[in-house]
Design an enzyme around this catalytic site. Sequence first.
Site, PDB file in Angstrom:
ATOM      1  N   LYS A   1       8.006  -1.400  -6.856  1.00 25.78           N
ATOM      2  CA  LYS A   1       8.920  -2.675  -6.164  1.00 25.78           C
ATOM      3  C   LYS A   1       9.832  -3.006  -6.993  1.00 25.78           C
ATOM      4  CE  LYS A   1       8.233  -6.309  -2.440  1.00 25.78           C
ATOM      5  NZ  LYS A   1       9.870  -5.345  -1.520  1.00 25.78           N
TER       6      LYS A   1
HETATM    7  N1  PMP Z   1       9.921  -0.888   2.347  1.00 26.30           N
HETATM    8  C1  PMP Z   1      10.552  -1.685   1.437  1.00 26.30           C
HETATM    9  C2  PMP Z   1      11.522  -0.794   1.118  1.00 26.30           C
HETATM   10  C3  PMP Z   1      10.084  -3.639   1.239  1.00 26.30           C
HETATM   11  O1  PMP Z   1      11.365  -3.614   0.338  1.00 26.30           O
HETATM   12  C4  PMP Z   1       9.148  -3.421   2.141  1.00 26.30           C
HETATM   13  C5  PMP Z   1       8.715  -4.999   2.061  1.00 26.30           C
HETATM   14  N2  PMP Z   1       7.950  -5.469   0.787  1.00 26.30           N
HETATM   15  C6  PMP Z   1       8.939  -3.086   2.511  1.00 26.30           C
HETATM   16  C7  PMP Z   1       9.225  -1.165   2.755  1.00 26.30           C
HETATM   17  C8  PMP Z   1       7.254  -2.985   3.294  1.00 26.30           C
HETATM   18  O2  PMP Z   1       6.310  -3.579   2.400  1.00 26.30           O
HETATM   19  P1  PMP Z   1       5.442  -3.984   2.471  1.00 26.30           P
HETATM   20  O3  PMP Z   1       4.983  -4.299   4.139  1.00 26.30           O
HETATM   21  O4  PMP Z   1       4.379  -3.900   1.559  1.00 26.30           O
HETATM   22  O5  PMP Z   1       6.090  -5.933   2.525  1.00 26.30           O
END
Ligand code: PMP
Length: 321
Positions: A159
């Site tokens: 991320k």
């Molecule tokens: N994909 C992307 C590109 C994101 O930015 C997020 C948000 N963090 C998610 C998926 C979903 O991840 P999470 O459930 O861990 O927030």
Amino acid sequence: MSLKKTEKIWHNGKLINWDDAKIHVLSHVVSYGSSVFEGIRCYETKQGPASFRMRDHMQRLVNSGRIYRMENPYSAGDLSAAAHEVVRANRMNSCYVRPIVLRGYGDIGVNPVNCPIDVYIACWEWGAYLGKEALEQGVDMCISSWSRMAPNTLPAMAKAGANYMNSQLINMEAKTNGYSEGIALDVNGYVSEGSGENIFVVQNGIVYTPPLACSVLPGITRNSIITICEDLRIPVREEMIPREMLYIADEVFCTGTAAELTPLRSIDRITIGAGKRGPVTKGLQDEFFAVLTGAKPDVHSWLTAVNAPVGAAAPVGIPVR
Ligand code: PMP
């Protein structure tokens, strides 16, 4: 979504004032996008705020850093404790927590190794990301003309701030054309993810989501929903999803810390299923929110009381949302 300022931000082990959390314009991150970060929610409970899967988010942050050779001195446990400290310091009941690890000021070439690594954790109040009514009525999305990052270019499992340049292209295009959000395909044309959400499809009672190899972030909410499907004995499969499968699906929904679990009512102006939240989506939402509100026991220890020591996995009793 405007940012509601709080009092304190955690920086390298100390709480500093919100307005003092500044970086130099020549910090490495500004030119080269060298940051990794997280987004975590804390929900209001009778025992005070409780974070949702804090440790798992912080482990993903540590992993994102490792991918970019950006080791920070703090473990997932240290960072979880620090996040709880900043939520307490700002006296928040429910909030969004944003840890950021970045390459700071020191050297100006592409090679980042001589730049310091700075760790910040902020928090602020944040409601439903796609709008409160979206959770019930669903949102209208489109397939983006932008693809998600190709494998072995920008690693999708990290991320990283830089990935969100691609997300911004997807999101701005969707908004410009009157949609809530865009869904990107991977470079092979299979469904990947939204600019900030994972995608799920329901067809004949089976729940499908793209595998990690389709350039998706390993979403913590995605993992929670897969787990809930398994708990409820709903068949769930990580499979490559052709674009057209979205249009003929019984239900489509997206997941994310910000978006929580939001149904899609149309994609590219094609109505999905009955054009409203479907029964499987509703069932999964009910189960997901039941854990967060304490209506159902937190069997996976996903909630941690912000006031409890991290690692104690303190049960939070009956929370109110
Ligand atoms: N994909 C992307 C590109 C994101 O930015 C997020 C948000 N963090 C998610 C998926 C979903 O991840 P999470 O459930 O861990 O927030």
